[in-house]
Design an enzyme around this catalytic site. Sequence first.
Site, PDB file in Angstrom:
ATOM      1  N   TYR A  54       0.840  -1.213   0.000  1.00  0.00           N
ATOM      2  CA  TYR A  54       0.000   0.000   0.000  1.00  0.00           C
ATOM      3  C   TYR A  54       0.872   1.259   0.000  1.00  0.00           C
ATOM      4  O   TYR A  54       0.635   2.188  -0.781  1.00  0.00           O
ATOM      5  CB  TYR A  54      -0.897  -0.043   1.239  1.00  0.00           C
TER       6      TYR A  54
ATOM      7  N   LYS B  65       1.084   4.220  -2.890  1.00  0.00           N
ATOM      8  CA  LYS B  65       0.775   5.630  -2.620  1.00  0.00           C
ATOM      9  C   LYS B  65       1.994   6.520  -2.915  1.00  0.00           C
ATOM     10  O   LYS B  65       1.838   7.647  -3.402  1.00  0.00           O
ATOM     11  CB  LYS B  65       0.300   5.799  -1.169  1.00  0.00           C
TER      12      LYS B  65
END
Length: 252
Positions: free
Chosen positions: A155, A159
């Site tokens: 994740y 990002k």
Amino acid sequence: MNQSQVVLVTGASRGIGRGVALAFARQGAQIIVNHYQDDANAAQTVQAIEAAGGTAQAVEADVADSTQVDALVETALTAFGRIDVLVCNAGICPFYDFLDLPEAVWDRTLDVNLKGVFLVSQRVARHMVARGEGGRIIATSSISSMMGGTQQAHYCASKAGINLLIKSMALSLAPHQITCNAVLPGTVETDINREALQDPTLRQKLEQGTPLGRLGQPDDISGAVLFLASPAASWVTGSLWVLDGGATSTLQ
Ligand code: NAD
Ligand code: RM4
């Protein structure tokens, strides 16, 4: 001034995306409510938008799939004629420790969170360039783009990728007066982390690590997105805006 904005929000069936869609609705915008396999929530978002004075249409599409993205943008243009503002907000965060992280989860997370921003932004930017009236693209990154997480390597990497994708898009699209920015929320209570936040120790740690003393709510994010889509932000591009109650400003 924003009365007639046409806004495409990906991942708008619930959480931060729904909050952003409702904020635009209160300004009378026309909104395409994208979601993935979340029809009931998307229908509720559409109802809430209409109750708030906006117009909306729900469109299911997996942002990681270029064929579905093409269909999403076509449907939006057929329904509303143009797209003034794109909010790339769809995202997933399956929690896995790095040592246990399956390759398929890595792939899916990068595909939805990062490739999804590329695919939707490229298709919408091509429309904005052809139309010749500028535009606004805003992505939902995260403070996880600047800090690691034991359960979030995939994740965080996705990002962090968004941050430089947005800056690069800002350069390519500036000649067309299309601005590209990202918001970087801290922990906001939504379905993405509802289960994790049931752990009282984690919750207390996050609250105590937030100088403003509480976790975020979707409306803590939507004001910044509205600003980035407004005439007041016409000289703002390539910026990464942290919205985290001060969490990344403290060592505590
Ligand atoms: P959420 O789970 O409540 O909402 C996620 C939304 O994305 C839903 O509308 C869902 O239908 C949609 N979605 C998921 N996969 C999709 C796909 N493949 N194609 C299209 N849509 C898809 O989560 P949220 O917290 O509202 O997350 C929204 C965004 O905010 C995400 O990008 C997330 O990474 C980011 N974010 C969340 C937090 C937080 O603490 N909640 C913090 C920083 C950033
Ligand atoms: C966010 C944030 C938090 C978590 C979510 C799922 O980006 O940084 O760690 O609540 O991800």
